[in-house]
Design a protein around this motif. Structure first.
Motif, PDB file in Angstrom:
ATOM      1  N   ALA A   1      -6.560   2.027 -15.399  1.00 61.44           N
ATOM      2  CA  ALA A   1      -5.001   2.668 -15.044  1.00 61.44           C
ATOM      3  C   ALA A   1      -3.960   3.212 -14.444  1.00 61.44           C
ATOM      4  O   ALA A   1      -4.000   3.619 -14.551  1.00 61.44           O
ATOM      5  CB  ALA A   1      -4.533   1.760 -16.344  1.00 61.44           C
ATOM      6  N   ILE A   2      -5.292   4.730 -15.346  1.00 60.44           N
ATOM      7  CA  ILE A   2      -5.069   5.657 -14.980  1.00 60.44           C
ATOM      8  C   ILE A   2      -5.304   6.135 -13.427  1.00 60.44           C
ATOM      9  O   ILE A   2      -4.963   6.173 -12.588  1.00 60.44           O
ATOM     10  CB  ILE A   2      -5.849   6.894 -15.961  1.00 60.44           C
ATOM     11  N   ALA A   3      -6.635   5.622 -12.984  1.00 57.50           N
ATOM     12  CA  ALA A   3      -7.342   5.700 -12.763  1.00 57.50           C
ATOM     13  C   ALA A   3      -5.898   4.999 -10.583  1.00 57.50           C
ATOM     14  O   ALA A   3      -5.652   5.128  -9.500  1.00 57.50           O
ATOM     15  CB  ALA A   3      -8.286   4.808 -11.670  1.00 57.50           C
ATOM     16  N   VAL A   4      -6.084   3.759 -10.656  1.00 59.08           N
ATOM     17  CA  VAL A   4      -4.928   2.484  -9.918  1.00 59.08           C
ATOM     18  C   VAL A   4      -3.549   3.439 -10.131  1.00 59.08           C
ATOM     19  O   VAL A   4      -3.111   3.646  -8.790  1.00 59.08           O
ATOM     20  CB  VAL A   4      -4.567   1.363 -10.665  1.00 59.08           C
ATOM     21  N   ALA A   5      -2.955   4.497 -11.217  1.00 58.82           N
ATOM     22  CA  ALA A   5      -1.688   4.881 -10.845  1.00 58.82           C
ATOM     23  C   ALA A   5      -1.584   6.386 -10.212  1.00 58.82           C
ATOM     24  O   ALA A   5      -0.790   6.322  -9.392  1.00 58.82           O
ATOM     25  CB  ALA A   5      -1.060   4.907 -12.508  1.00 58.82           C
ATOM     26  N   SER A   6      -3.116   6.877 -10.433  1.00 60.69           N
ATOM     27  CA  SER A   6      -2.922   8.331  -9.160  1.00 60.69           C
ATOM     28  C   SER A   6      -3.620   7.600  -8.004  1.00 60.69           C
ATOM     29  O   SER A   6      -2.972   8.258  -6.378  1.00 60.69           O
ATOM     30  CB  SER A   6      -3.889   8.707  -9.714  1.00 60.69           C
ATOM     31  N   TRP A   7      -4.373   6.355  -7.700  1.00 60.52           N
ATOM     32  CA  TRP A   7      -4.181   5.493  -6.463  1.00 60.52           C
ATOM     33  C   TRP A   7      -3.147   5.217  -5.750  1.00 60.52           C
ATOM     34  O   TRP A   7      -2.592   5.389  -4.577  1.00 60.52           O
ATOM     35  CB  TRP A   7      -4.994   4.724  -6.277  1.00 60.52           C
ATOM     36  N   ILE A   8      -2.120   4.460  -6.905  1.00 59.63           N
ATOM     37  CA  ILE A   8      -0.852   4.110  -6.639  1.00 59.63           C
ATOM     38  C   ILE A   8       0.045   5.497  -5.296  1.00 59.63           C
ATOM     39  O   ILE A   8       0.797   5.722  -4.633  1.00 59.63           O
ATOM     40  CB  ILE A   8       0.170   3.396  -7.070  1.00 59.63           C
ATOM     41  N   THR A   9      -0.082   6.552  -6.694  1.00 60.68           N
ATOM     42  CA  THR A   9       0.643   7.914  -6.305  1.00 60.68           C
ATOM     43  C   THR A   9       0.131   8.176  -4.735  1.00 60.68           C
ATOM     44  O   THR A   9       0.924   8.854  -4.433  1.00 60.68           O
ATOM     45  CB  THR A   9       0.103   9.296  -7.575  1.00 60.68           C
ATOM     46  N   TYR A  10      -0.870   8.157  -4.642  1.00 57.41           N
ATOM     47  CA  TYR A  10      -1.528   9.236  -3.752  1.00 57.41           C
ATOM     48  C   TYR A  10      -1.282   8.015  -2.354  1.00 57.41           C
ATOM     49  O   TYR A  10      -0.243   8.447  -0.949  1.00 57.41           O
ATOM     50  CB  TYR A  10      -3.375   8.529  -2.853  1.00 57.41           C
ATOM     51  N   VAL A  11      -1.242   6.413  -2.377  1.00 57.90           N
ATOM     52  CA  VAL A  11      -1.127   5.446  -0.887  1.00 57.90           C
ATOM     53  C   VAL A  11       0.872   6.063  -0.933  1.00 57.90           C
ATOM     54  O   VAL A  11       1.409   6.366   0.378  1.00 57.90           O
ATOM     55  CB  VAL A  11      -0.657   4.263  -1.371  1.00 57.90           C
ATOM     56  N   VAL A  12       1.961   6.430  -1.961  1.00 62.22           N
ATOM     57  CA  VAL A  12       3.391   6.762  -2.259  1.00 62.22           C
ATOM     58  C   VAL A  12       3.530   7.738  -0.835  1.00 62.22           C
ATOM     59  O   VAL A  12       3.919   8.327  -0.010  1.00 62.22           O
ATOM     60  CB  VAL A  12       3.943   6.232  -3.039  1.00 62.22           C
ATOM     61  N   LEU A  13       2.616   9.157  -1.474  1.00 61.28           N
ATOM     62  CA  LEU A  13       2.593   9.981  -1.179  1.00 61.28           C
ATOM     63  C   LEU A  13       2.436   9.933   0.379  1.00 61.28           C
ATOM     64  O   LEU A  13       2.784  11.223   1.387  1.00 61.28           O
ATOM     65  CB  LEU A  13       2.075  11.625  -1.770  1.00 61.28           C
ATOM     66  N   LYS A  14       1.567   9.373   0.636  1.00 60.71           N
ATOM     67  CA  LYS A  14       0.851   9.840   1.600  1.00 60.71           C
ATOM     68  C   LYS A  14       1.601   8.558   2.994  1.00 60.71           C
ATOM     69  O   LYS A  14       2.445   9.106   3.782  1.00 60.71           O
ATOM     70  CB  LYS A  14      -0.537   8.778   2.126  1.00 60.71           C
ATOM     71  N   ASN A  15       2.073   7.998   2.611  1.00 55.91           N
ATOM     72  CA  ASN A  15       3.548   7.852   2.882  1.00 55.91           C
ATOM     73  C   ASN A  15       4.632   7.692   3.148  1.00 55.91           C
ATOM     74  O   ASN A  15       5.921   6.825   3.339  1.00 55.91           O
ATOM     75  CB  ASN A  15       3.044   5.395   2.981  1.00 55.91           C
ATOM     76  N   ALA A  16       5.307   8.879   2.883  1.00 49.29           N
ATOM     77  CA  ALA A  16       6.315   9.328   2.104  1.00 49.29           C
ATOM     78  C   ALA A  16       6.888   9.788   3.335  1.00 49.29           C
ATOM     79  O   ALA A  16       8.566   8.593   3.397  1.00 49.29           O
ATOM     80  CB  ALA A  16       6.150  10.831   1.760  1.00 49.29           C
ATOM     81  N   ARG A  17       6.713   9.825   4.272  1.00 49.44           N
ATOM     82  CA  ARG A  17       7.861  10.149   5.559  1.00 49.44           C
ATOM     83  C   ARG A  17       8.343   8.266   6.272  1.00 49.44           C
ATOM     84  O   ARG A  17       9.552   8.391   6.872  1.00 49.44           O
ATOM     85  CB  ARG A  17       7.284  10.571   6.466  1.00 49.44           C
ATOM     86  N   ILE A  18       7.113   7.386   6.356  1.00 52.57           N
ATOM     87  CA  ILE A  18       7.728   6.188   6.177  1.00 52.57           C
ATOM     88  C   ILE A  18       8.588   5.510   5.356  1.00 52.57           C
ATOM     89  O   ILE A  18       9.674   4.336   5.668  1.00 52.57           O
ATOM     90  CB  ILE A  18       6.316   5.483   6.907  1.00 52.57           C
ATOM     91  N   LEU A  19       8.154   5.467   4.609  1.00 55.15           N
ATOM     92  CA  LEU A  19       8.926   4.720   3.469  1.00 55.15           C
ATOM     93  C   LEU A  19      10.762   5.660   2.695  1.00 55.15           C
ATOM     94  O   LEU A  19      11.614   5.312   3.193  1.00 55.15           O
ATOM     95  CB  LEU A  19       7.855   5.734   1.537  1.00 55.15           C
ATOM     96  N   MET A  20      10.600   6.920   3.260  1.00 51.76           N
ATOM     97  CA  MET A  20      12.197   7.837   3.585  1.00 51.76           C
ATOM     98  C   MET A  20      12.505   6.789   5.021  1.00 51.76           C
ATOM     99  O   MET A  20      13.573   6.457   4.316  1.00 51.76           O
ATOM    100  CB  MET A  20      12.161   8.925   3.670  1.00 51.76           C
TER     101      MET A  20
END
Length: 214
Positions: free
Chosen positions: A157-176
């Protein structure tokens, strides 16, 4: 039935960790720290290093966090109460549209952070993502793990949460661009409600046991 319960436990852990980490709010902080002309490869690198730091910090807390508290004679139920209170304050901030506890920075601090190569460590990794709320949550979730299997589920679960964090940060400008400030705040408020519910469970569980021991 066993697999169903294991799946529910894993999903609960992932949702709890993602809500408390709040990578969406961290993405907004990252955008404010990086100049608009920052190359995508640099943003991706910052996202990767930040997520890796979160994963390692959570694992260190998982295996050594409760040991530190035991050295000082602090039991798990006391941790549940104080951890729940920390999460409750965090959830109220999130519901009010604030990023998180301790993430306010002066203009000078933001400027200095933007010039450093390690913004993935400070302030993104610590304290924006990995703060006291995450520490308390990881320790409490470990206490709930009664076997090596459930402990392995928590690590996953920690690994998945960390991966989700990576995906969100990687696409931060797109999400914004897609969500805008209003969208970010709506998601933060929803996560705040989840964190508040988790906080209530921690507090009630801890107080109940401590009250019976009085």
């Amino acid at each position: 039935m066993f697999h169903l319960n294991a799946g529910n436990l894993f999903l609960q852990d992932v949702i709890s960790l993602v809500a408390i980490l709040n990578p969406v709010a961290a993405a907004a902080v990252m955008i404010s720290l990086l100049p608009p002309e920052t190359p995508k490869v640099v943003t991706d690198n910052v996202a990767l290093r930040t997520a890796r730091l979160v994963f390692i910090a959570c694992l260190v807390t998982l295996f050594f966090g409760d040991l530190i508290f035991k050295i000082f004679g602090i039991n798990i139920n006391s941790i549940k109460v104080i951890g729940g209170l920390v999460l409750l304050v965090l959830s109220l901030n999130m519901i009010n549209g604030k990023l998180s506890i301790g993430t306010k920075h002066t203009a000078e601090e933001i400027s200095e952070a933007a010039e450093r190569e390690d913004i993935a460590i400070v302030p993104l990794g610590i304290p924006v993502l990995f703060g006291p709320g995450v520490i308390a949550t990881v320790i409490i979730l470990k206490e709930r793990s009664g076997s090596l299997f459930t402990l392995a589920l928590l690590i996953c679960a920690i690994a998945v949460a960390s991966w989700i964090t990576y995906v969100v940060l990687k696409n931060a400008r797109i999400l914004m661009k897609r969500l805008g400030i209003t969208g970010f705040k709506i998601i933060t408020r929803i996560m705040g409600l989840i964190v508040g519910a988790i906080a209530s469970q921690f507090i009630i569980s801890g107080v109940k046991v401590l009250w019976l021991k009085m």
